[in-house]
Design a protein around this motif. Structure first.
Motif, PDB file in Angstrom:
ATOM      1  N   PRO A   1      39.821  43.035  35.336  1.00 34.06           N
ATOM      2  CA  PRO A   1      40.697  41.830  36.309  1.00 34.06           C
ATOM      3  C   PRO A   1      39.490  40.783  36.706  1.00 34.06           C
ATOM      4  O   PRO A   1      39.872  39.786  36.658  1.00 34.06           O
ATOM      5  N   LEU A   2      38.399  41.433  37.002  1.00 34.27           N
ATOM      6  CA  LEU A   2      37.327  40.314  37.753  1.00 34.27           C
ATOM      7  C   LEU A   2      37.015  39.396  36.444  1.00 34.27           C
ATOM      8  O   LEU A   2      36.716  38.026  36.743  1.00 34.27           O
TER       9      LEU A   2
ATOM     10  N   THR B   1      46.823  39.225  38.812  1.00 34.10           N
ATOM     11  CA  THR B   1      47.799  40.295  39.465  1.00 34.10           C
ATOM     12  C   THR B   1      49.187  40.394  39.108  1.00 34.10           C
ATOM     13  O   THR B   1      49.669  41.547  39.149  1.00 34.10           O
TER      14      THR B   1
ATOM     15  N   ARG C   1      48.982  42.997  36.420  1.00 34.72           N
ATOM     16  CA  ARG C   1      48.968  44.647  37.193  1.00 34.72           C
ATOM     17  C   ARG C   1      50.018  44.939  37.954  1.00 34.72           C
ATOM     18  O   ARG C   1      50.024  45.904  38.652  1.00 34.72           O
TER      19      ARG C   1
ATOM     20  N   TRP D   1      49.774  40.710  46.722  1.00 30.75           N
ATOM     21  CA  TRP D   1      48.474  39.750  46.780  1.00 30.75           C
ATOM     22  C   TRP D   1      49.032  38.512  47.445  1.00 30.75           C
ATOM     23  O   TRP D   1      48.575  37.976  48.479  1.00 30.75           O
TER      24      TRP D   1
ATOM     25  N   PHE E   1      41.432  37.482  46.571  1.00 31.93           N
ATOM     26  CA  PHE E   1      41.704  38.417  45.406  1.00 31.93           C
ATOM     27  C   PHE E   1      40.257  38.794  44.875  1.00 31.93           C
ATOM     28  O   PHE E   1      39.773  39.882  45.063  1.00 31.93           O
TER      29      PHE E   1
ATOM     30  N   GLU F   1      38.266  42.762  45.482  1.00 33.23           N
ATOM     31  CA  GLU F   1      37.939  43.471  44.285  1.00 33.23           C
ATOM     32  C   GLU F   1      36.584  43.870  44.054  1.00 33.23           C
ATOM     33  O   GLU F   1      36.112  45.000  43.563  1.00 33.23           O
TER      34      GLU F   1
ATOM     35  N   ARG G   1      35.212  46.706  46.356  1.00 36.04           N
ATOM     36  CA  ARG G   1      35.606  47.978  45.950  1.00 36.04           C
ATOM     37  C   ARG G   1      34.638  48.670  45.202  1.00 36.04           C
ATOM     38  O   ARG G   1      34.377  50.013  44.976  1.00 36.04           O
TER      39      ARG G   1
ATOM     40  N   SER H   1      39.730  51.618  49.494  1.00 34.10           N
ATOM     41  CA  SER H   1      39.950  50.460  48.659  1.00 34.10           C
ATOM     42  C   SER H   1      38.980  49.387  48.870  1.00 34.10           C
ATOM     43  O   SER H   1      38.822  48.361  48.292  1.00 34.10           O
TER      44      SER H   1
END
Length: 259
Positions: free
Chosen positions: A9-10, A52, A55, A61, A134, A138, A141, A247
């Motif tokens: 995702p990143l 997003t 997923r 989000w 976002f 991320e 985490r 998270s």
């Protein structure tokens, strides 16, 4: 492609943000006009929405972007911290022997407010749902707040290179530390958007000394010193509580301590 984006995702977010924005800015430079240029600024927002969506977290989000019930002190900080920083910058310039041009304050309020409104509604402030809404959660985490901020700040800075040139990444990289702290203390993208909206007119209008090399050095030096002081004062946490949830997302409510 959907599976790859969901698994990375990143990386996907950073690549999409650059691809969308740089393409639209290129088209604008070729005659696409101001509207196309402004749409280019929505690259980070669009990239976050795409990632997003792959997923099945797009609704979560989007809801996170509406957090506004935070301690009012953070709204004050978002609006006035840039003014305070530039007060320090002008003071340092005076100490160095520069003579401020107070006539620059004439008619300042309408220009300052107009720029603030433009940035907060159709300009750079709309980047924040992508960068802070976002990418920052991320990254946190996986990494410490300082490491996450350095990575995000570099990516945010590189995104600006087509607008500001090869060294255009430096200032966003430094300023990212303030945004991380605000987001971690509030969990609010809106507060970060207001900070973005207030920082731009501060940079545009609040330097009271004619542009020169010494001015640029003092501005960057003040940014770096303030970011370093913030990092040290928060012991590298940049507002993220020690007992962070699994998270690593920041709290969704106001907190009693500023640091």
């Amino acid at each position: 492609m959907r599976i790859w984006i969901a698994g990375h995702p990143l990386i996907a977010f950073f690549l999409l943000a650059d691809a969308i924005s740089w393409t639209l800015w290129g088209l604008a430079a070729l005659g696409g006009g101001q509207v196309v240029f402004l749409l280019g600024g929505l690259g980070p927002f669009a990239a976050a929405l795409i990632v997003t969506a792959t997923r099945a977290t797009a609704q979560t989000w989007l809801r996170s972007l509406l957090v506004w019930r935070v301690n009012p002190v953070y709204y004050t900080i978002a609006l006035l911290l840039p003014v305070a920083i530039y007060a320090v910058i002008n003071l340092v310039l005076v100490v160095l022997g520069e003579v401020p041009d107070l006539s620059r304050l004439d008619g300042l309020a309408p220009a300052y407010f107009g720029t603030f409104v433009m940035v907060a509604t159709i300009g750079g402030g709309l980047e924040e749902p992508g960068w802070r809404g976002f990418a920052l959660p991320e990254l946190q985490r996986l990494r410490s707040p300082v490491s996450a901020t350095l990575i995000l700040g570099l990516a945010w800075g590189i995104w600006h290179v087509p607008l500001y040139g090869p060294l255009g990444f430096i200032v966003p990289l430094v300023l990212a530390f303030f945004y991380t702290w605000l987001y971690n203390r509030t969990g609010s993208v809106l507060v970060c958007l207001l900070f973005h909206g207030s920082f731009t007119p501060a940079q545009d209008y609040l330097t009271l000394v004619p542009d020169a090399a010494v001015v640029d050095v003092v501005i960057l030096g003040t940014y770096v010193a303030a970011a370093l002081a913030l990092t040290l004062a928060t012991r590298g946490r940049l507002g993220l509580p020690r007992a962070a949830p699994e998270s690593q997302l920041p709290p969704r409510h106001s907190l009693p301590s500023l640091l």
